[in-house]
Design an enzyme around this catalytic site. Structure first.
Site, PDB file in Angstrom:
ATOM      1  N   TYR A   1       0.845  -1.025   0.106  1.00 34.54           N
ATOM      2  CA  TYR A   1      -0.052  -0.054  -0.083  1.00 34.54           C
ATOM      3  C   TYR A   1       0.924   1.082  -0.004  1.00 34.54           C
ATOM      4  CZ  TYR A   1      -3.923   3.053   1.691  1.00 34.54           C
ATOM      5  OH  TYR A   1      -4.879   4.096   1.805  1.00 34.54           O
TER       6      TYR A   1
ATOM      7  N   LYS B   1      -1.026  -1.046  -4.442  1.00 38.63           N
ATOM      8  CA  LYS B   1      -2.050   0.073  -4.446  1.00 38.63           C
ATOM      9  C   LYS B   1      -1.119   1.351  -4.545  1.00 38.63           C
ATOM     10  CE  LYS B   1      -5.777   2.429  -2.046  1.00 38.63           C
ATOM     11  NZ  LYS B   1      -6.713   2.609  -0.848  1.00 38.63           N
TER      12      LYS B   1
END
Length: 307
Positions: free
Chosen positions: A135, A163
């Site tokens: 992330y 992400k």
């Protein structure tokens, strides 16, 4: 972990009026999203208020999501911890509960060195015995890994997906340039998914797919399956009022109303009430609600009448 692709809402968590996790409402919301055609779910991340929960609560939400998904879509559990030890504990618990993978936020708050942050990701991957999704969120972590640093982790087998939450769709472009099919690069912000898809992005993992899941799926399909840019532009034109609202109607250094409150109020306007975010996020004022209602009605006029 399988390669995450497509529309994966950063799933909101439902709370009761007392601020407790509402398991039944969380399951019902997961079912609503699945019914809209999403390709996966990611609970307990930033939009899921993972940072506002205890680990026990996080596991309750993760397990509820896995149970409701029942193998129909993959579930990628959000892991938000500075401590490597705590991140490993939560990640292994999520995998033991049946998660398909984990999305690990870079260790935040204390500003670790880049090598130690990469070691943090290596340790989690090693502990669960498979690659992870990183992330990469500079707004919450305070820093981000460069495409070259991500490639190092991909080549080591530590990471197979990302992400990319900076907001700039070019992050997705250069990750695909360096890593190719060895990584799935998911656009992780709310304002430029079309541009990210056009640059080769493999999906959209963010807050907006919670409130426009059907349109998000149509947008992804238009680019990836139909290769129809004109169609994709027309779908984004329908979503765009909500992006404009976030960018230009909310004001101040800590823009009000809070984005978590906005997402939940959007859902309430669409008939999906999953409660309020946890404090310190607060309800919208009547004037703020009236402005939001106007924009949601532009996107879903058949469900929300403008005042």
């Amino acid at each position: 972990m399988s390669f995450p692709r497509g529309i994966i809402p950063a799933m909101l968590t439902a709370y009761t009026a007392d601020g407790d996790v509402d398991v039944d409402a969380t399951k019902a919301f997961a079912e609503w999203l699945i019914g809209k055609g999403v390709h996966g779910l990611s609970p307990t991340g930033s939009t899921g208020e993972g940072a506002a929960m205890t680990d026990d609560e996080r596991l309750v939400v993760i397990k509820a999501t896995i149970e409701q998904a029942a193998g129909r879509v993959p579930v990628y559990a959000g892991i938000i911890h500075y401590s490597t030890k705590l991140a490993i504990k939560l990640a292994t618990s999520a995998m033991d509960a049946g998660a398909d993978g984990v999305m690990v936020l870079l260790p935040f708050y204390y500003g670790p060195t880049i090598p130690s942050a990469m070691d943090h990701l290596r340790a989690v991957s090693h502990a669960i015995g498979q690659p992870i999704m990183v992330y990469n969120n500079p707004w919450f972590a305070g820093f981000e890994l460069s495409p070259e640093q991500v490639r190092t982790l991909v080549d080591e087998g530590v990471v197979n997906s990302i992400k990319a939450a900076h907001g700039d769709p070019m992050r997705v472009n250069y990750l695909k340039y360096l890593c190719g099919d060895k990584i799935t690069a998911l656009y992780g912000h709310d304002y430029a998914p079309l541009e990210a898809f056009a640059a080769g992005g493999d999906g959209w993992l963010s807050g907006f797919p919670n409130v426009v899941p059907d349109l998000a799926v149509e947008l992804f399909d238009a680019v990836h399956n139909k290769a129809d840019l004109t169609l994709a532009q027309s779908i984004w034109a329908r979503i765009a009022p909500l992006g404009y609202y976030f960018m230009y109607e909310r004001t101040g250094p800590n823009a009000a109303p809070h984005w978590l409150t906005v997402f939940k109020e959007m859902l309430r306007l669409l008939g999906e009430d999953i409660g309020m975010p946890r404090l310190p996020a607060v309800e919208m004022t009547p004037d703020e609600r009236a402005v939001l209602r106007k924009y949601v009605a532009m996107v879903y006029p058949e469900q929300v009448a403008a005042d």
